[in-house]
Design a protein around this motif. Sequence first.
Motif, PDB file in Angstrom:
ATOM      1  N   SER A   3       0.836  -1.192   0.000  1.00  0.00           N
ATOM      2  CA  SER A   3       0.000   0.000   0.000  1.00  0.00           C
ATOM      3  C   SER A   3       0.875   1.249   0.000  1.00  0.00           C
ATOM      4  CB  SER A   3      -0.905  -0.008   1.230  1.00  0.00           C
ATOM      5  OG  SER A   3      -1.661   1.164   1.305  1.00  0.00           O
ATOM      6  N   VAL A   4       0.398   2.293  -0.653  1.00  0.00           N
ATOM      7  CA  VAL A   4       1.152   3.533  -0.794  1.00  0.00           C
ATOM      8  C   VAL A   4       0.374   4.669  -0.133  1.00  0.00           C
ATOM      9  CG1 VAL A   4       1.993   5.231  -2.450  1.00  0.00           C
ATOM     10  CG2 VAL A   4       2.306   2.799  -2.910  1.00  0.00           C
ATOM     11  N   SER A   5       1.080   5.484   0.627  1.00  0.00           N
ATOM     12  CA  SER A   5       0.459   6.642   1.260  1.00  0.00           C
ATOM     13  C   SER A   5       0.611   7.855   0.347  1.00  0.00           C
ATOM     14  CB  SER A   5       1.125   6.923   2.613  1.00  0.00           C
ATOM     15  OG  SER A   5       0.619   8.105   3.186  1.00  0.00           O
ATOM     16  N   ILE A   6      -0.505   8.506   0.025  1.00  0.00           N
ATOM     17  CA  ILE A   6      -0.487   9.673  -0.846  1.00  0.00           C
ATOM     18  C   ILE A   6      -1.052  10.861  -0.069  1.00  0.00           C
ATOM     19  CG2 ILE A   6      -1.316  10.667  -3.010  1.00  0.00           C
ATOM     20  CD1 ILE A   6      -1.532   7.850  -4.095  1.00  0.00           C
ATOM     21  N   PRO A   7      -0.215  11.837   0.257  1.00  0.00           N
ATOM     22  CA  PRO A   7      -0.651  12.959   1.103  1.00  0.00           C
ATOM     23  C   PRO A   7      -1.412  14.027   0.325  1.00  0.00           C
ATOM     24  CG  PRO A   7       1.666  13.216   0.548  1.00  0.00           C
ATOM     25  CD  PRO A   7       1.221  11.921  -0.086  1.00  0.00           C
ATOM     26  N   LEU A   8      -2.660  13.759   0.017  1.00  0.00           N
ATOM     27  CA  LEU A   8      -3.502  14.731  -0.684  1.00  0.00           C
ATOM     28  C   LEU A   8      -4.090  15.709   0.330  1.00  0.00           C
ATOM     29  CD1 LEU A   8      -5.408  12.430  -3.193  1.00  0.00           C
ATOM     30  CD2 LEU A   8      -3.895  14.306  -3.813  1.00  0.00           C
ATOM     31  N   ALA A  41       5.020  12.381 -12.624  1.00  0.00           N
ATOM     32  CA  ALA A  41       4.664  11.594 -11.443  1.00  0.00           C
ATOM     33  C   ALA A  41       5.745  11.706 -10.374  1.00  0.00           C
ATOM     34  CB  ALA A  41       4.443  10.137 -11.837  1.00  0.00           C
ATOM     35  N   VAL A  42       6.991  11.554 -10.778  1.00  0.00           N
ATOM     36  CA  VAL A  42       8.095  11.639  -9.819  1.00  0.00           C
ATOM     37  C   VAL A  42       8.150  13.023  -9.193  1.00  0.00           C
ATOM     38  CG1 VAL A  42      10.606  11.587  -9.594  1.00  0.00           C
ATOM     39  CG2 VAL A  42       9.435   9.813 -10.917  1.00  0.00           C
ATOM     40  N   ASP A  43       7.944  14.069  -9.996  1.00  0.00           N
ATOM     41  CA  ASP A  43       7.949  15.436  -9.466  1.00  0.00           C
ATOM     42  C   ASP A  43       6.849  15.650  -8.435  1.00  0.00           C
ATOM     43  OD1 ASP A  43      10.153  16.307 -10.864  1.00  0.00           O
ATOM     44  OD2 ASP A  43       9.008  17.240 -12.484  1.00  0.00           O
ATOM     45  N   LEU A  44       5.784  14.880  -8.535  1.00  0.00           N
ATOM     46  CA  LEU A  44       4.668  14.990  -7.597  1.00  0.00           C
ATOM     47  C   LEU A  44       4.815  14.054  -6.401  1.00  0.00           C
ATOM     48  CD1 LEU A  44       1.784  15.160 -10.217  1.00  0.00           C
ATOM     49  CD2 LEU A  44       2.574  17.042  -8.780  1.00  0.00           C
ATOM     50  N   GLU A  98      -4.661  18.184  -3.338  1.00  0.00           N
ATOM     51  CA  GLU A  98      -3.433  18.851  -3.746  1.00  0.00           C
ATOM     52  C   GLU A  98      -2.213  18.067  -3.272  1.00  0.00           C
ATOM     53  OE1 GLU A  98      -6.667  21.934  -3.056  1.00  0.00           O
ATOM     54  OE2 GLU A  98      -5.614  20.629  -1.646  1.00  0.00           O
ATOM     55  N   LEU A  99      -1.220  17.998  -4.157  1.00  0.00           N
ATOM     56  CA  LEU A  99       0.069  17.393  -3.851  1.00  0.00           C
ATOM     57  C   LEU A  99       1.143  18.484  -3.871  1.00  0.00           C
ATOM     58  CD1 LEU A  99      -0.205  14.298  -6.206  1.00  0.00           C
ATOM     59  CD2 LEU A  99      -0.161  14.188  -3.706  1.00  0.00           C
ATOM     60  N   VAL A 100       2.264  18.214  -3.233  1.00  0.00           N
ATOM     61  CA  VAL A 100       3.380  19.157  -3.264  1.00  0.00           C
ATOM     62  C   VAL A 100       4.348  18.724  -4.359  1.00  0.00           C
ATOM     63  CG1 VAL A 100       5.301  20.175  -1.999  1.00  0.00           C
ATOM     64  CG2 VAL A 100       3.139  19.717  -0.823  1.00  0.00           C
ATOM     65  N   HIS A 101       4.597  19.627  -5.301  1.00  0.00           N
ATOM     66  CA  HIS A 101       5.522  19.389  -6.399  1.00  0.00           C
ATOM     67  C   HIS A 101       6.961  19.472  -5.908  1.00  0.00           C
ATOM     68  CE1 HIS A 101       7.603  20.409 -10.245  1.00  0.00           C
ATOM     69  NE2 HIS A 101       6.642  19.688 -10.806  1.00  0.00           N
ATOM     70  N   PRO A 106       2.248  23.759  -4.191  1.00  0.00           N
ATOM     71  CA  PRO A 106       1.159  22.790  -4.326  1.00  0.00           C
ATOM     72  C   PRO A 106       0.657  22.689  -5.756  1.00  0.00           C
ATOM     73  CG  PRO A 106       0.345  24.830  -3.364  1.00  0.00           C
ATOM     74  CD  PRO A 106       1.837  24.969  -3.458  1.00  0.00           C
ATOM     75  N   ARG A 107       0.146  21.513  -6.094  1.00  0.00           N
ATOM     76  CA  ARG A 107      -0.478  21.270  -7.385  1.00  0.00           C
ATOM     77  C   ARG A 107      -1.802  20.536  -7.175  1.00  0.00           C
ATOM     78  NH1 ARG A 107       3.699  23.630  -8.492  1.00  0.00           N
ATOM     79  NH2 ARG A 107       4.987  23.367 -10.359  1.00  0.00           N
ATOM     80  N   ASP A 108      -2.818  20.975  -7.891  1.00  0.00           N
ATOM     81  CA  ASP A 108      -4.075  20.230  -7.919  1.00  0.00           C
ATOM     82  C   ASP A 108      -3.889  18.932  -8.683  1.00  0.00           C
ATOM     83  OD1 ASP A 108      -5.364  22.303  -6.662  1.00  0.00           O
ATOM     84  OD2 ASP A 108      -6.738  22.758  -8.319  1.00  0.00           O
TER      85      ASP A 108
END
Length: 475
Positions: A3-8, A41-44, A98-101, A106-108
Motif C-alpha cells: 500500500s502507498v500513502s499519498i498525502p492529498l 509523477a516523480v515530481d509529484l 493537492e500534492l506538493v511538487h 502545491p499542485r491540484d
Amino acid sequence: MASVSIPLSRRFADAVPEMAIPWAADDAPSPRLLVLNDLLAVDLGLDPDWLRSPDGVRFLVGRHVPEGATPVAQAYAGHQFGNYSPRLGDGRALLLGELVHADGLPRDLHLKGSGRTPFSRGGDGFAAVGPMLREYVVSEAMHALGIPTTRSLAVVATGREIRRETVLPGAVLARVAGSHLRVGSFQYARATDDVDLLRRLADHAIARHHPAAADAENPYLALFDAVVAAQSSLVARWMLVGFVHGVMNTDNVTISGETIDYGPCAFMEAYDPATVYSSIDHGGRYAYGNQPGITGWNLARLAESLLPLFADDEDRAIALAVDALGAFPGLYENAVTAGTHAKLGLPQGIDAGTLVEDLRTILRDNHVDHTSFHRRLATGAARDLVLDLAAIDGWLARWRALSPDTDAMRLVNPAYVPRNHLVEQALAAAVDGDNTPLTRLLDAVTDPFTESGDRAELAEPAPAGSGAYRTFCGT
C-alpha cells in the motif's frame, strides 16, 4: 505491491467549502492505463510503478481514494461565448486534492471524465479516449514550449462505452495544475452576495499564486494586477506560437495564468488572424487574432467580480478597476513585441514595428505556414515558402540588415508543434489500440527545438487538399 500513502491536502475545500461539493467518481468497469507521464509523477512524489499497478490505475480514475482525501466537485460560473451562466462547475470532473511538487509548491490533482456531479446539468459526465489523449498531447507540448499550462499525468481507458454522435470508448484524464481557480470562480462567489466568501476565495488565490499581493496597500487590487500581468504574458505566448485556444470563456481563464481546457484547440498552420477551428465558434469570437481582445474582456469580468474588495465605495472601486485594467494592452504589447524580436533574432529595444507588420502581411497574403517559416528563417530556407518572391526578398534584405542572431532563433522557434493532422492520426490509431504514432508524436512535441531527420514529416504542414480543419469540444 505494498500500500502507498499519498498525502492529498484539501486547501481549496478548506478555504471555500461552499464551493466544494464532496463527490465520488463513477466506477470504471475495466480501467486500462493508456499513457503515463513518469517524470511528472516523480515530481509529484508519486511512484510510476505503483501508478501502473491495479490500485494505482484505480487511483487515477478516482476509485482508490487515499485515506483522509475527499474528492470534490468545484463550483464556478462563467460567460460562455458572451452569455452568462451562473452555475457551471465541474460537470464531469473532480478535484482529488493537492500534492506538493518538487519545486515546493502545491499542485491540484484533478480528474476529467470521472462521471456525473451536481453540476452536470444534462451531460453524462464522461469523456472519450480521443479528446483526453488530445489534451495530454497538447498540454505537454505547451509545457515543452515554455507556456504556462495545466499538465497531464495520465489517461486511463475506463472500459465504458459513451454515446456521442457514435459510441466511443471512455477515458479519464488525470491532470495537474497550480490550481483550478478561474475568473468563473470569482463570478460564482460574487453572485452569492457573500462578501466573506469572495474575500476568502481571494485570500486563497493570493496565498496560492500571488503571495506578494498580501503585502500591498490594497491586496485585492494587487491580486487583480497580478492576474492581468499573468494573462497578458500568457496570451502573448499563445500568439507567438500560433496557438488557438478555441473556447476562451471566463470559466477557462485561470487566476494563475496557466492555459486550461484543451477542447477545440489547435495550432494555426497558414498564418491568418481570422483562423477559427472550433466547430461551435460560428461568429469567430475566439479567432486567433481576437484572443488578446477577448482576454481583456474576460479580465473585465474578473474586475467586476472583485469590486466589493477593491473599495467600500462603488464609484471608487470602479475607478480603481478601470485604471488597473488599462494596463493590459501595454503589458500585452510589450510581451508580444519582446517575443517577436526573439523569434526574428533581433535585439530588444530596436523599433521593428513596420518590419513585423510587413512580415505578417506577407505571411497572410501568401498563406505561409507560421511554424515552418519562423523555424526556417534561421537557416535561410524560409524564402521557398513564399509565392511572392519580390515581397519576401525585399523583406529579407531589411531583416538581414539588422544582423539577426540565427543561433538564438533556433532556441525559440520550434521545429515541432502538435500539427492538427498528426494529432488526429495519432488519436485514431490509439483508439484502435496502436499507440506507436502517439508515442512518436509525443517524443517530438515534448522536445520541440531539437530537429531530427527521422522526424522530418512531423514538421510538415497538412498535405495540400486536406480541407478545412475543425475541432470539437469533446463533451
